[in-house]
Design a protein around this motif. Structure first.
Motif, PDB file in Angstrom:
ATOM      1  N   PHE A 186       0.833  -1.200   0.000  1.00  0.00           N
ATOM      2  CA  PHE A 186       0.000   0.000   0.000  1.00  0.00           C
ATOM      3  C   PHE A 186       0.871   1.254   0.000  1.00  0.00           C
ATOM      4  O   PHE A 186       0.597   2.220  -0.722  1.00  0.00           O
ATOM      5  CB  PHE A 186      -0.934  -0.014   1.208  1.00  0.00           C
ATOM      6  CG  PHE A 186      -1.826   1.176   1.297  1.00  0.00           C
ATOM      7  CD1 PHE A 186      -2.878   1.337   0.410  1.00  0.00           C
ATOM      8  CD2 PHE A 186      -1.609   2.152   2.252  1.00  0.00           C
ATOM      9  CE1 PHE A 186      -3.696   2.446   0.482  1.00  0.00           C
ATOM     10  CE2 PHE A 186      -2.422   3.263   2.334  1.00  0.00           C
ATOM     11  CZ  PHE A 186      -3.477   3.414   1.442  1.00  0.00           C
ATOM     12  N   SER A 187       1.940   1.236   0.786  1.00  0.00           N
ATOM     13  CA  SER A 187       2.852   2.370   0.844  1.00  0.00           C
ATOM     14  C   SER A 187       3.522   2.601  -0.512  1.00  0.00           C
ATOM     15  O   SER A 187       3.694   3.751  -0.936  1.00  0.00           O
ATOM     16  CB  SER A 187       3.912   2.122   1.918  1.00  0.00           C
ATOM     17  OG  SER A 187       4.846   3.156   1.953  1.00  0.00           O
ATOM     18  N   LEU A 188       3.866   1.539  -1.197  1.00  0.00           N
ATOM     19  CA  LEU A 188       4.482   1.653  -2.520  1.00  0.00           C
ATOM     20  C   LEU A 188       3.498   2.252  -3.534  1.00  0.00           C
ATOM     21  O   LEU A 188       3.863   3.115  -4.332  1.00  0.00           O
ATOM     22  CB  LEU A 188       4.968   0.287  -2.990  1.00  0.00           C
ATOM     23  CG  LEU A 188       5.801   0.253  -4.258  1.00  0.00           C
ATOM     24  CD1 LEU A 188       7.115   0.987  -4.058  1.00  0.00           C
ATOM     25  CD2 LEU A 188       6.072  -1.182  -4.668  1.00  0.00           C
TER      26      LEU A 188
ATOM     27  N   ILE B  46      10.976   3.245   1.712  1.00  0.00           N
ATOM     28  CA  ILE B  46      10.752   2.458   2.928  1.00  0.00           C
ATOM     29  C   ILE B  46       9.904   1.215   2.623  1.00  0.00           C
ATOM     30  O   ILE B  46       9.930   0.242   3.372  1.00  0.00           O
ATOM     31  CB  ILE B  46      10.117   3.330   4.037  1.00  0.00           C
ATOM     32  CG1 ILE B  46      10.279   2.697   5.409  1.00  0.00           C
ATOM     33  CG2 ILE B  46       8.658   3.565   3.789  1.00  0.00           C
ATOM     34  CD1 ILE B  46      11.625   2.873   5.997  1.00  0.00           C
ATOM     35  N   ALA B  47       9.174   1.225   1.499  1.00  0.00           N
ATOM     36  CA  ALA B  47       8.312   0.095   1.163  1.00  0.00           C
ATOM     37  C   ALA B  47       9.105  -1.126   0.715  1.00  0.00           C
ATOM     38  O   ALA B  47       8.721  -2.259   1.029  1.00  0.00           O
ATOM     39  CB  ALA B  47       7.317   0.502   0.079  1.00  0.00           C
ATOM     40  N   VAL B  48      10.184  -0.915   0.023  1.00  0.00           N
ATOM     41  CA  VAL B  48      10.938  -2.047  -0.535  1.00  0.00           C
ATOM     42  C   VAL B  48      11.534  -2.942   0.563  1.00  0.00           C
ATOM     43  O   VAL B  48      11.320  -4.160   0.541  1.00  0.00           O
ATOM     44  CB  VAL B  48      12.011  -1.549  -1.523  1.00  0.00           C
ATOM     45  CG1 VAL B  48      12.893  -2.689  -1.993  1.00  0.00           C
ATOM     46  CG2 VAL B  48      11.344  -0.868  -2.704  1.00  0.00           C
TER      47      VAL B  48
ATOM     48  N   LEU C 103      16.361  -7.977  10.189  1.00  0.00           N
ATOM     49  CA  LEU C 103      15.781  -6.879   9.428  1.00  0.00           C
ATOM     50  C   LEU C 103      14.518  -6.356  10.102  1.00  0.00           C
ATOM     51  O   LEU C 103      14.286  -5.146  10.154  1.00  0.00           O
ATOM     52  CB  LEU C 103      15.470  -7.336   7.999  1.00  0.00           C
ATOM     53  CG  LEU C 103      14.906  -6.284   7.050  1.00  0.00           C
ATOM     54  CD1 LEU C 103      15.895  -5.130   6.873  1.00  0.00           C
ATOM     55  CD2 LEU C 103      14.568  -6.908   5.717  1.00  0.00           C
ATOM     56  N   GLY C 104      13.715  -7.247  10.661  1.00  0.00           N
ATOM     57  CA  GLY C 104      12.502  -6.831  11.363  1.00  0.00           C
ATOM     58  C   GLY C 104      12.805  -6.004  12.594  1.00  0.00           C
ATOM     59  O   GLY C 104      12.106  -5.023  12.890  1.00  0.00           O
ATOM     60  N   LEU C 105      13.858  -6.372  13.321  1.00  0.00           N
ATOM     61  CA  LEU C 105      14.230  -5.599  14.503  1.00  0.00           C
ATOM     62  C   LEU C 105      14.805  -4.236  14.125  1.00  0.00           C
ATOM     63  O   LEU C 105      14.712  -3.286  14.896  1.00  0.00           O
ATOM     64  CB  LEU C 105      15.230  -6.390  15.355  1.00  0.00           C
ATOM     65  CG  LEU C 105      14.643  -7.638  16.032  1.00  0.00           C
ATOM     66  CD1 LEU C 105      15.744  -8.433  16.729  1.00  0.00           C
ATOM     67  CD2 LEU C 105      13.545  -7.273  17.004  1.00  0.00           C
ATOM     68  N   ILE C 106      15.384  -4.133  12.939  1.00  0.00           N
ATOM     69  CA  ILE C 106      15.891  -2.844  12.467  1.00  0.00           C
ATOM     70  C   ILE C 106      14.742  -1.963  11.958  1.00  0.00           C
ATOM     71  O   ILE C 106      14.704  -0.766  12.234  1.00  0.00           O
ATOM     72  CB  ILE C 106      16.948  -3.052  11.360  1.00  0.00           C
ATOM     73  CG1 ILE C 106      18.201  -3.684  11.958  1.00  0.00           C
ATOM     74  CG2 ILE C 106      17.287  -1.735  10.664  1.00  0.00           C
ATOM     75  CD1 ILE C 106      19.188  -4.168  10.919  1.00  0.00           C
ATOM     76  N   LEU C 107      13.792  -2.551  11.239  1.00  0.00           N
ATOM     77  CA  LEU C 107      12.720  -1.772  10.629  1.00  0.00           C
ATOM     78  C   LEU C 107      11.579  -1.434  11.584  1.00  0.00           C
ATOM     79  O   LEU C 107      10.848  -0.476  11.347  1.00  0.00           O
ATOM     80  CB  LEU C 107      12.140  -2.512   9.425  1.00  0.00           C
ATOM     81  CG  LEU C 107      12.995  -2.575   8.175  1.00  0.00           C
ATOM     82  CD1 LEU C 107      12.256  -3.309   7.073  1.00  0.00           C
ATOM     83  CD2 LEU C 107      13.375  -1.193   7.717  1.00  0.00           C
ATOM     84  N   SER C 108      11.404  -2.208  12.648  1.00  0.00           N
ATOM     85  CA  SER C 108      10.246  -1.975  13.522  1.00  0.00           C
ATOM     86  C   SER C 108      10.237  -0.585  14.165  1.00  0.00           C
ATOM     87  O   SER C 108       9.160   0.024  14.255  1.00  0.00           O
ATOM     88  CB  SER C 108      10.113  -3.072  14.571  1.00  0.00           C
ATOM     89  OG  SER C 108      11.233  -3.157  15.390  1.00  0.00           O
ATOM     90  N   PRO C 109      11.365  -0.001  14.586  1.00  0.00           N
ATOM     91  CA  PRO C 109      11.282   1.370  15.092  1.00  0.00           C
ATOM     92  C   PRO C 109      10.920   2.392  14.010  1.00  0.00           C
ATOM     93  O   PRO C 109      10.274   3.392  14.304  1.00  0.00           O
ATOM     94  CB  PRO C 109      12.682   1.653  15.642  1.00  0.00           C
ATOM     95  CG  PRO C 109      13.301   0.336  15.843  1.00  0.00           C
ATOM     96  CD  PRO C 109      12.683  -0.576  14.843  1.00  0.00           C
ATOM     97  N   MET C 110      11.314   2.123  12.761  1.00  0.00           N
ATOM     98  CA  MET C 110      10.979   3.044  11.677  1.00  0.00           C
ATOM     99  C   MET C 110       9.483   3.057  11.381  1.00  0.00           C
ATOM    100  O   MET C 110       8.951   4.052  10.906  1.00  0.00           O
ATOM    101  CB  MET C 110      11.751   2.671  10.415  1.00  0.00           C
ATOM    102  CG  MET C 110      13.228   2.856  10.530  1.00  0.00           C
ATOM    103  SD  MET C 110      13.987   2.364   8.996  1.00  0.00           S
ATOM    104  CE  MET C 110      15.685   2.291   9.481  1.00  0.00           C
TER     105      MET C 110
END
Length: 120
Positions: free
Chosen positions: A18-20, A62-64, A83-90
């Motif tokens: 959806f973001s993409l 950020i969508a990719v 990757l999930g632990l890096i992206l979850s704060p974003m």
């Protein structure tokens, strides 16, 4: 826990797809109608182009990684946990759905059971 990880993967794919789409629509809108919008609002074209391009590029960028994360979680790969632990704060910036997904991602991926399942 396996079900939580699969649901998490599908949620990441859905939100980031959806973001993409939204980011791409903003980019196309600004590129094709930016000059018309600037004339209608009596603004210089740069005041329309620059924010529109930045927002659209941010959403697409950020969508990719989020879609890659969803795929990795569905495949149960070890790198998807990191990757999930890096992206979850974003994701906290995507209020309210991204905030909920970021908290859910962090809560699921920090458990010992998820570590065992993903990094067997």
């Amino acid at each position: 826990m396996t079900t939580h990880i699969e649901v998490l993967g599908w949620l990441h794919i859905a939100l980031h797809s959806f973001s993409l789409v939204v980011g791409g629509a903003i980019l196309l809108l600004v590129l094709f109608l930016g000059h018309t919008i600037s004339e209608w609002a009596h603004l210089t074209p740069l005041l329309v182009y620059i924010p529109g391009l930045l927002i659209g590029l941010f959403l697409c960028t950020i969508a990719v990684p989020g879609m890659i994360l969803g795929y990795g979680l569905l495949q149960k790969t070890c790198w998807s946990r990191k990757l999930g632990l890096i992206l979850s704060p974003m994701l906290l910036a995507y209020f309210p759905l991204g905030t909920l997904l970021g908290v859910y991602t962090f809560a699921i991926l920090t458990t010992e059971e998820a570590k065992i399942i993903l990094c067997h």
